[in-house]
Design a protein around this motif. Structure first.
Motif, PDB file in Angstrom:
ATOM      1  N   THR A   1       0.840  -1.194   0.000  1.00 50.75           N
ATOM      2  CA  THR A   1       0.000   0.000   0.000  1.00 50.75           C
ATOM      3  C   THR A   1       0.873   1.241   0.000  1.00 50.75           C
ATOM      4  OG1 THR A   1      -1.726  -1.141   1.261  1.00 50.75           O
ATOM      5  CG2 THR A   1      -1.819   1.265   1.188  1.00 50.75           C
TER       6      THR A   1
ATOM      7  N   SER B   1      -1.252   8.934  -3.326  1.00 53.49           N
ATOM      8  CA  SER B   1      -1.254   8.761  -4.773  1.00 53.49           C
ATOM      9  C   SER B   1      -0.518   9.908  -5.471  1.00 53.49           C
ATOM     10  CB  SER B   1      -2.679   8.667  -5.301  1.00 53.49           C
ATOM     11  OG  SER B   1      -3.401   9.837  -4.968  1.00 53.49           O
TER      12      SER B   1
ATOM     13  N   GLN C   1       0.367   0.863  -5.838  1.00 54.69           N
ATOM     14  CA  GLN C   1      -0.333   1.571  -6.906  1.00 54.69           C
ATOM     15  C   GLN C   1       0.455   2.740  -7.461  1.00 54.69           C
ATOM     16  OE1 GLN C   1      -2.527  -0.664  -7.787  1.00 54.69           O
ATOM     17  NE2 GLN C   1      -4.293   0.683  -7.801  1.00 54.69           N
TER      18      GLN C   1
ATOM     19  N   GLN D   1       0.952  -3.237 -17.072  1.00 55.58           N
ATOM     20  CA  GLN D   1       0.727  -2.047 -16.255  1.00 55.58           C
ATOM     21  C   GLN D   1      -0.390  -1.221 -16.882  1.00 55.58           C
ATOM     22  OE1 GLN D   1       3.991   0.753 -15.985  1.00 55.58           O
ATOM     23  NE2 GLN D   1       3.206   1.629 -14.084  1.00 55.58           N
TER      24      GLN D   1
ATOM     25  N   GLN E   1      -1.788   2.491 -12.514  1.00 52.16           N
ATOM     26  CA  GLN E   1      -1.630   1.389 -11.567  1.00 52.16           C
ATOM     27  C   GLN E   1      -0.203   0.858 -11.587  1.00 52.16           C
ATOM     28  OE1 GLN E   1      -4.611  -1.647 -12.014  1.00 52.16           O
ATOM     29  NE2 GLN E   1      -6.239  -0.179 -12.450  1.00 52.16           N
ATOM     30  N   GLY E   2       0.106   0.031 -10.605  1.00 50.22           N
ATOM     31  CA  GLY E   2       1.395  -0.630 -10.597  1.00 50.22           C
ATOM     32  C   GLY E   2       1.395  -1.843 -11.520  1.00 50.22           C
TER      33      GLY E   2
ATOM     34  N   GLU F   1       1.558  -5.634 -12.857  1.00 49.20           N
ATOM     35  CA  GLU F   1       1.117  -6.924 -12.330  1.00 49.20           C
ATOM     36  C   GLU F   1       1.698  -8.034 -13.186  1.00 49.20           C
ATOM     37  OE1 GLU F   1      -3.162  -6.082 -10.216  1.00 49.20           O
ATOM     38  OE2 GLU F   1      -3.166  -6.568 -12.341  1.00 49.20           O
TER      39      GLU F   1
END
Lengths: 115, 112
Positions: free
Chosen positions: A5, A9, A107, B37, B41-42, B44
């Motif tokens: 986490t 952002s 993220q 990606q 977002q990151g 995966e």
């Protein structure tokens, strides 16, 4: 299973100010920890990594991170940022396998350095 | 300094068409990864190879995606047919020992 986490952002900051990008992780096994940077339309570049030993890790471009096992955190810091540090930053974990484990990414945190 | 090579860098295709991406890892790196990606977002993991064998493809949509690394060196990722939701950056990475993965520049796919 692991999860990551990234608590912010977006982080706007003025040039030459200090910055901290926060990362918490969850895992039932011991992990390796990483921070990567990504510039627009490019791949990921490793900033620093924690494998073992000293909990304070120094990386490239003046960045450092501290591993805190009790708080399951791996926050990234830089004492004075530059315009060129504007990018997306990703925290990632992998389990400790010799063969090399897949990375689980957060993220991302968009760092925006303003003049 | 050795780098992971990927091609093409950009690909625009229409839905239902087939697309293929190529990755050449750093010489001597036995492990190769394909990540997807999505914007904002990151990355995966889609698939992980150890030499020519698949180690993990649990997140690969096997009805339309396929990946191969026939000689344990370079690798190809294919999508057939492409869907609008496949628009993303496809990243290839490799490593040898430990867990430091080196990433290529990626292929930006846009499906219209």
């Amino acid at each position: 299973a692991q999860s990551v986490t990234q608590l912010d952002s977006q982080v706007p900051v003025f040039e030459e100010a200090p910055v901290e990008l926060r990362c918490n992780y969850s895992s039932s096994v011991s992990v390796y920890l990483f921070w990567y940077v990504q510039y627009p339309n490019q791949g990921l570049q490793l900033l620093l990594k924690y494998l073992s030993g000293s909990t304070l890790v120094k990386g490239i471009n003046g960045f450092e991170a501290e591993f805190n096992k009790s708080q399951t955190s791996f926050h990234l810091r830089k004492p004075s940022v530059h315009i060129s540090d504007t990018a997306e930053y990703f925290c990632a974990v992998s389990d400790q396998t010799l063969e090399g484990g897949k990375l689980i990414f957060g993220q991302g945190t968009e760092l925006s350095v303003k003049p | 300094e050795a780098e992971v090579a990927q091609s093409p860098r950009y690909k625009i295709t229409e839905k239902s068409q087939a697309v293929a991406f190529w990755c050449d890892p750093i010489s001597g790196h036995a492990t190769l990864y394909w990540y997807r990606q999505i914007l904002g977002q990151g990355p995966e993991l889609l698939v992980q190879f150890q030499d020519e064998s698949v180690v993990d493809d649990s997140q690969l949509p096997k009805d339309r995606f396929s990946a191969e690394r026939l000689k344990g060196v370079d690798s190809t990722l294919k999508i057939q047919p492409a869907e609008l939701g496949d628009s993303a950056m496809y990243l290839c990475a490799s490593n040898r020992v430990g867990n430091e993965q080196f990433f290529g520049p990626g292929t930006r796919l846009t499906v219209l």
